[in-house]
Design an enzyme around this catalytic site. Sequence first.
Site, PDB file in Angstrom:
ATOM      1  N   ASP A 292      81.415  32.422  54.081  1.00 26.75           N
ATOM      2  CA  ASP A 292      82.820  32.726  53.802  1.00 26.75           C
ATOM      3  C   ASP A 292      83.007  33.923  52.876  1.00 26.75           C
ATOM      4  O   ASP A 292      84.103  34.486  52.814  1.00 26.75           O
ATOM      5  CB  ASP A 292      83.511  31.511  53.151  1.00 26.75           C
ATOM      6  CG  ASP A 292      83.744  30.390  54.141  1.00 26.75           C
ATOM      7  OD1 ASP A 292      83.269  30.489  55.293  1.00 26.75           O
ATOM      8  OD2 ASP A 292      84.410  29.403  53.768  1.00 26.75           O
TER       9      ASP A 292
ATOM     10  N   GLU B  36      92.488  16.383  59.972  1.00 24.64           N
ATOM     11  CA  GLU B  36      91.600  15.256  59.702  1.00 24.64           C
ATOM     12  C   GLU B  36      92.138  14.375  58.585  1.00 24.64           C
ATOM     13  O   GLU B  36      92.119  13.140  58.684  1.00 24.64           O
ATOM     14  CB  GLU B  36      90.199  15.779  59.342  1.00 24.64           C
ATOM     15  CG  GLU B  36      89.435  16.282  60.552  1.00 24.64           C
ATOM     16  CD  GLU B  36      88.305  17.234  60.217  1.00 24.64           C
ATOM     17  OE1 GLU B  36      87.545  17.565  61.134  1.00 24.64           O
ATOM     18  OE2 GLU B  36      88.192  17.669  59.050  1.00 24.64           O
TER      19      GLU B  36
ATOM     20  N   GLY C 223      75.478  26.031  49.545  1.00 25.67           N
ATOM     21  CA  GLY C 223      76.221  25.513  50.695  1.00 25.67           C
ATOM     22  C   GLY C 223      75.384  25.696  51.957  1.00 25.67           C
ATOM     23  O   GLY C 223      74.152  25.833  51.887  1.00 25.67           O
ATOM     24  N   PHE C 224      76.035  25.738  53.104  1.00 25.75           N
ATOM     25  CA  PHE C 224      75.284  25.844  54.355  1.00 25.75           C
ATOM     26  C   PHE C 224      74.469  27.128  54.431  1.00 25.75           C
ATOM     27  O   PHE C 224      73.312  27.114  54.850  1.00 25.75           O
ATOM     28  CB  PHE C 224      76.229  25.733  55.547  1.00 25.75           C
ATOM     29  CG  PHE C 224      76.712  24.342  55.767  1.00 25.75           C
ATOM     30  CD1 PHE C 224      75.870  23.396  56.342  1.00 25.75           C
ATOM     31  CD2 PHE C 224      77.984  23.951  55.394  1.00 25.75           C
ATOM     32  CE1 PHE C 224      76.300  22.095  56.547  1.00 25.75           C
ATOM     33  CE2 PHE C 224      78.411  22.655  55.586  1.00 25.75           C
ATOM     34  CZ  PHE C 224      77.574  21.723  56.164  1.00 25.75           C
ATOM     35  N   GLY C 225      75.060  28.252  54.015  1.00 23.71           N
ATOM     36  CA  GLY C 225      74.334  29.513  54.077  1.00 23.71           C
ATOM     37  C   GLY C 225      73.167  29.536  53.111  1.00 23.71           C
ATOM     38  O   GLY C 225      72.025  29.840  53.486  1.00 23.71           O
TER      39      GLY C 225
ATOM     40  N   GLY D 198      74.506  29.839  45.278  1.00 25.27           N
ATOM     41  CA  GLY D 198      75.282  28.950  46.131  1.00 25.27           C
ATOM     42  C   GLY D 198      74.395  28.191  47.095  1.00 25.27           C
ATOM     43  O   GLY D 198      73.623  28.781  47.835  1.00 25.27           O
TER      44      GLY D 198
END
Lengths: 444, 444
Positions: A300, A171, A13-15, A11
């Site tokens: 998450d 948003e 993503g941010f992590g 993954g």
Amino acid sequence: MGELPHVVIVGAGFGGIMAARGLKNAPVRVTVIDRTNHHLFQPLLYQVATAGLSPANIAAPIRDVLHKQRNAEVFLAEAAGVDTAGKLVHLREGASIPYDYLIIATGSRYNYFGHNGWEEDAPSLKSLSDGVSMRQEILLAFEAAEMEPDPARRKALLTFVLVGGGPTGVELAGSIAELAHRALKEDFRHFDPRSARIILIEAGPRILAAFPKELSNAAQKALERLGVEVRTDAMVQEVDDRGVSASGVRIDSRNVIWTAGVVATPVGKWLDVETDNIGRIPVNADLSVPGHPNILVLGDAARLEQDGKLLPGVCPVAMQQGRYAAALIRARAGEKGKEPGPFRYHDKGNVATVGRGFAIVDLGRLKLSGFVAWVAWIFIHIWYLIGFRNRISVMFQWAWAYITWQRAARLITGPIPGPRLFAKTVDSLADDRTSITTKTRKLP
Amino acid sequence: MGELPHVVIVGAGFGGIMAARGLKNAPVRVTVIDRTNHHLFQPLLYQVATAGLSPANIAAPIRDVLHKQRNAEVFLAEAAGVDTAGKLVHLREGASIPYDYLIIATGSRYNYFGHNGWEEDAPSLKSLSDGVSMRQEILLAFEAAEMEPDPARRKALLTFVLVGGGPTGVELAGSIAELAHRALKEDFRHFDPRSARIILIEAGPRILAAFPKELSNAAQKALERLGVEVRTDAMVQEVDDRGVSASGVRIDSRNVIWTAGVVATPVGKWLDVETDNIGRIPVNADLSVPGHPNILVLGDAARLEQDGKLLPGVCPVAMQQGRYAAALIRARAGEKGKEPGPFRYHDKGNVATVGRGFAIVDLGRLKLSGFVAWVAWIFIHIWYLIGFRNRISVMFQWAWAYITWQRAARLITGPIPGPRLFAKTVDSLADDRTSITTKTRKLP
């Protein structure tokens, strides 16, 4: 001299990306596995879905992010399982990759709370590909409305329902309202786009529940000024291809969007460990999985308490955990310097935007809402966008959109013409072959 | 006072959009029908296919282009036929639209010269959606090569064959060579992207045959400096999912792209008139169809001779014909001013680009090649891009790409992971489960 230890990160993503970057020049080999080729700046994905930004503005190829990091390689592949005894990650493509350390940063997807059949009629927004297809659906709804002679059907095409009053729902609601009520207002001849209804449904008593009450109230007022109808304490009972029912009220809508709650990807099964009710793996204070000291779970996908409270599923948690995981592995892989203590999340504050020129910011002691908060929000977001080019390009597109009220990326690029919404009007046009003729004659 | 005459324009390419804009404030009602929602700046589509520009940089929503023109409406729909007696355009969606004047500007598609089965293995580049999927296929070839242990298969993944040495084939070849040999050169760990082969196959004796011989020679030398192999006098005999055979030589390639010759869309059948061998409708000197004075055909769909020579299928012809059609209809619809004489094409010159910093320009007496020609090409192209925002944004992205050799839009946004090329390597990985392991160990 043995071989360098191999760190596999699932993954980007941010992590995952922070963990990979944190291992630059470390005495390890790094393999990043992701099923897309890009790191996505998810906080701005709603802008792609509403035609404000192009996909390339908010995504950076993972290879590009890591291209100077010679100890890292990237595979475009999908992890399908883990052999913890053999220390292998199995790929859906058939190969297996051995690891010495495994970092699982696979994130979450939206939670339909047992109603997975609703997903087809109420899509959610996680990937860039979700963003592009949501943009297409929203734009096609307006296109179909232009050719729709039946008033009730046209109204359903012009009704947008957001399920879930968290940041993404808010948003999207604000952004769709601006699109319909401002950017598109001169573009159609057979209806007024300002007649579009945007409805935000929240099961709890207020939207943006993670913020203090006065800020959520300010956000709700700002949404209502943009023309969004906010319905709190409304439970969704049914979703189908014609609309949604919530707390006994039926809303006919061809555009239901799901933004309510998340569930972790099925990593619990991979590791054969117990998860909580939304699929998160409880981790130790060093992010490792109990019984598997060489497997760390971030973001998450992880469940971790701090000072008696669960850490929230937000970007800063994942980013800080990514950096922590890299530091921990550097130390354990034998780099000088001591192992970091237990992971601690430093909460720097919380921001959410409601639309053009309005945001709320909660920095603990300092609470802001309005234009100043919005400017702060812009700078925080652009600062975190990975890649210098994207920072400039997003800034430029925003400035331009701000001045002109245009939408830069109003493109339908999928199958021509877009299948779902358009197909729904075909029968109505066929019913009444002369309707367009009649309407055309009414032009000024 | 009767009703205003109704002008229906099928197709919002260069011809159609110019005709629509030319009818601004004319005493007519205008309906533009297109099966996409955008006007596409086709000369730069190859930049989208090779990740240099984003789709939104080269496309403008048709509604946006015409939003201030109150006598014009836009339908996202596909024309399926014409009833010339009843003066109706039939839409595939089921409705029919009546016209007083009909402008057919439906353009062309690529010509597989009877081998339509080749299209699946050798896609072509006409629409924005073609551009996005070609970008995806090209990027996936490199991604698959990174995981491909078999050298022959990896070589096939890294071999790009362009069939057809016209401007699109030349531009794509140059741009893919730059992508592989420069922009991606540090991004992979298991092969050197500079080993990618780019082969341009042309059936005739030289590439860019519409240019004078010295300019096509200069272009060929420039391509070869970029690392492109140019094969002239090579006839393609076979295309399949493993490669291409041309003049007896077999080339194993997973990336065959078709850019050879065009054929008009099936408008001849709609009007029940004879066409030439590539589907174009012979038109009168006022662009009308013989026997149908109120139907005009423009651009690639029309066949018209001038001074004994056929007009070429290029943007300026379509644009000038669009403006002419608008002027003719304004006069016939009763606006003061006399009807224009027969259509005459004013050839302002011919440009083609080969890669970063090299183009050829033929202005008749003045012939240029090299950097100055490339700067001229940039300004000509940006000048014609519809919409101020796009001009600035394209200029910015080009400047940035020029400085950094980066590709702004290297995104794979389709089904995850991209289906075609990736699937082809799955079996090879499965054959040899440990191959990645072995290769990973070779990292520096």
